[in-house]
Design a protein around this motif. Structure first.
Motif, mmCIF file in Angstrom:
data_model
loop_
_atom_site.group_PDB
_atom_site.id
_atom_site.type_symbol
_atom_site.label_atom_id
_atom_site.label_comp_id
_atom_site.label_asym_id
_atom_site.label_seq_id
_atom_site.Cartn_x
_atom_site.Cartn_y
_atom_site.Cartn_z
ATOM 1 N N GLN A 20 0.797 -1.217 0.000
ATOM 2 C CA GLN A 20 0.000 0.000 0.000
ATOM 3 C C GLN A 20 0.833 1.272 0.000
ATOM 4 O O GLN A 20 0.597 2.181 0.770
ATOM 5 C CB GLN A 20 -0.950 0.010 1.199
ATOM 6 C CG GLN A 20 -1.913 -1.142 1.217
ATOM 7 C CD GLN A 20 -2.763 -1.151 2.464
ATOM 8 O OE1 GLN A 20 -2.632 -0.301 3.316
ATOM 9 N NE2 GLN A 20 -3.633 -2.123 2.561
ATOM 10 N N GLY A 21 1.836 1.351 -0.853
ATOM 11 C CA GLY A 21 2.648 2.558 -0.942
ATOM 12 C C GLY A 21 1.959 3.607 -1.801
ATOM 13 O O GLY A 21 1.271 3.286 -2.763
ATOM 14 N N LYS A 22 2.149 4.893 -1.438
ATOM 15 C CA LYS A 22 1.544 5.989 -2.191
ATOM 16 C C LYS A 22 2.562 7.098 -2.367
ATOM 17 O O LYS A 22 3.305 7.436 -1.449
ATOM 18 C CB LYS A 22 0.337 6.552 -1.443
ATOM 19 C CG LYS A 22 -0.806 5.592 -1.317
ATOM 20 C CD LYS A 22 -1.961 6.236 -0.588
ATOM 21 C CE LYS A 22 -3.052 5.217 -0.410
ATOM 22 N NZ LYS A 22 -3.361 4.969 0.969
ATOM 23 N N LEU A 23 2.591 7.665 -3.561
ATOM 24 C CA LEU A 23 3.361 8.858 -3.842
ATOM 25 C C LEU A 23 2.484 10.045 -3.490
ATOM 26 O O LEU A 23 1.346 10.130 -3.960
ATOM 27 C CB LEU A 23 3.757 8.908 -5.318
ATOM 28 C CG LEU A 23 4.399 10.195 -5.796
ATOM 29 C CD1 LEU A 23 5.771 10.364 -5.155
ATOM 30 C CD2 LEU A 23 4.485 10.205 -7.298
ATOM 31 N N THR A 24 2.975 10.960 -2.659
ATOM 32 C CA THR A 24 2.191 12.130 -2.267
ATOM 33 C C THR A 24 2.804 13.381 -2.880
ATOM 34 O O THR A 24 4.024 13.559 -2.868
ATOM 35 C CB THR A 24 2.146 12.290 -0.735
ATOM 36 O OG1 THR A 24 3.458 12.506 -0.256
ATOM 37 C CG2 THR A 24 1.565 11.060 -0.078
ATOM 38 N N VAL A 25 1.965 14.244 -3.429
ATOM 39 C CA VAL A 25 2.383 15.517 -4.013
ATOM 40 C C VAL A 25 1.401 16.578 -3.526
ATOM 41 O O VAL A 25 0.194 16.450 -3.725
ATOM 42 C CB VAL A 25 2.382 15.453 -5.557
ATOM 43 C CG1 VAL A 25 2.798 16.775 -6.149
ATOM 44 C CG2 VAL A 25 3.264 14.329 -6.050
ATOM 45 N N ASN A 26 1.922 17.629 -2.864
ATOM 46 C CA ASN A 26 1.083 18.685 -2.292
ATOM 47 C C ASN A 26 1.681 20.050 -2.608
ATOM 48 O O ASN A 26 2.887 20.188 -2.734
ATOM 49 C CB ASN A 26 1.003 18.553 -0.768
ATOM 50 C CG ASN A 26 0.541 17.196 -0.327
ATOM 51 O OD1 ASN A 26 -0.503 16.739 -0.736
ATOM 52 N ND2 ASN A 26 1.339 16.540 0.491
ATOM 53 N N LYS A 152 -2.573 11.805 -3.806
ATOM 54 C CA LYS A 152 -1.823 10.614 -3.413
ATOM 55 C C LYS A 152 -2.077 9.572 -4.483
ATOM 56 O O LYS A 152 -3.217 9.228 -4.774
ATOM 57 C CB LYS A 152 -2.298 10.090 -2.059
ATOM 58 C CG LYS A 152 -1.989 11.046 -0.947
ATOM 59 C CD LYS A 152 -2.408 10.473 0.371
ATOM 60 C CE LYS A 152 -2.134 11.459 1.465
ATOM 61 N NZ LYS A 152 -2.463 10.934 2.760
ATOM 62 N N ILE A 153 -1.006 9.072 -5.055
ATOM 63 C CA ILE A 153 -1.094 8.128 -6.168
ATOM 64 C C ILE A 153 -0.567 6.790 -5.714
ATOM 65 O O ILE A 153 0.610 6.659 -5.373
ATOM 66 C CB ILE A 153 -0.287 8.659 -7.374
ATOM 67 C CG1 ILE A 153 -0.774 10.056 -7.742
ATOM 68 C CG2 ILE A 153 -0.388 7.693 -8.541
ATOM 69 C CD1 ILE A 153 0.160 10.806 -8.642
ATOM 70 N N PRO A 154 -1.416 5.749 -5.673
ATOM 71 C CA PRO A 154 -0.940 4.437 -5.216
ATOM 72 C C PRO A 154 -0.076 3.765 -6.280
ATOM 73 O O PRO A 154 -0.255 3.959 -7.472
ATOM 74 C CB PRO A 154 -2.228 3.653 -5.000
ATOM 75 C CG PRO A 154 -3.231 4.303 -5.866
ATOM 76 C CD PRO A 154 -2.839 5.742 -5.989
ATOM 77 N N PHE A 155 0.892 2.982 -5.817
ATOM 78 C CA PHE A 155 1.715 2.191 -6.736
ATOM 79 C C PHE A 155 2.108 0.886 -6.086
ATOM 80 O O PHE A 155 1.953 0.667 -4.929
ATOM 81 C CB PHE A 155 2.936 2.953 -7.240
ATOM 82 C CG PHE A 155 3.898 3.399 -6.205
ATOM 83 C CD1 PHE A 155 4.940 2.579 -5.808
ATOM 84 C CD2 PHE A 155 3.774 4.637 -5.612
ATOM 85 C CE1 PHE A 155 5.845 3.000 -4.849
ATOM 86 C CE2 PHE A 155 4.666 5.059 -4.658
ATOM 87 C CZ PHE A 155 5.699 4.249 -4.274
#
Length: 155
Positions: A20-26, A152-155
């Motif tokens: 359940q990893g997510k890339l977060t961009v804010n 948040k984009i899951p990968f």
């Protein structure tokens, strides 16, 4: 042999599904007069809790000053996110943790705390609204607080 291979395959699939990893961009605005951009990696735990490793850059601007990037800063840290409430397609979390970085070549150590609301779309992406408060030590850029929006984009 088939049972052992099947058990091993099931274990690998279970471990991969629980990552359940997510890339977060804010990005957003902080007080006083600050633009902020953050990128990080979030790992979710059970019951909606999570941990995030992040890095951010920002800039303090002053009206009438001709140089936009004169008040830049960068920092990074780790945040623990504790779930406060769960909704049908969303979640409210309290986030806190240490950070370190530099403002105009002066290093600092600080703490970050705040709230985060996430709304989950059908494709698994998440919209996040973050209220953050920073308290930094060792230099003049002591307090920063404001709002960020992001994905948040899951990968």
């Amino acid at each position: 042999m088939k049972k052992i291979l099947f058990s091993l395959l099931c274990a690998i699939v279970a471990i991969g599904a629980s990552a359940q990893g997510k890339l977060t961009v804010n990005a957003g605005f902080l007080f006083p007069s600050t633009l902020n951009a953050t990128a990080g990696y979030e790992h979710s735990f059970t019951y909606g809790n999570a941990i995030e490793v992040f890095g951010e850059i920002g800039n303090h601007w002053k009206s009438g000053d001709g140089q936009f990037w004169k008040g830049y800063y960068w920092d990074g840290g780790i945040l623990y996110k504790h779930r406060l409430a769960r909704y049908k397609n969303g979640m409210l979390r309290f986030r806190f943790g240490p950070e370190f970085g530099a403002v105009e070549r002066k290093f600092f150590v600080g703490l970050e705390a705040g709230f985060e609301y996430n709304y989950v779309f059908q494709n698994g992406w998440e919209f996040s609204l973050i209220q953050k408060n920073n308290v930094n030590f060792i230099h003049g850029d002591t307090f920063r607080n404001g709002l960020l929006v992001g994905l948040k984009i899951p990968f």
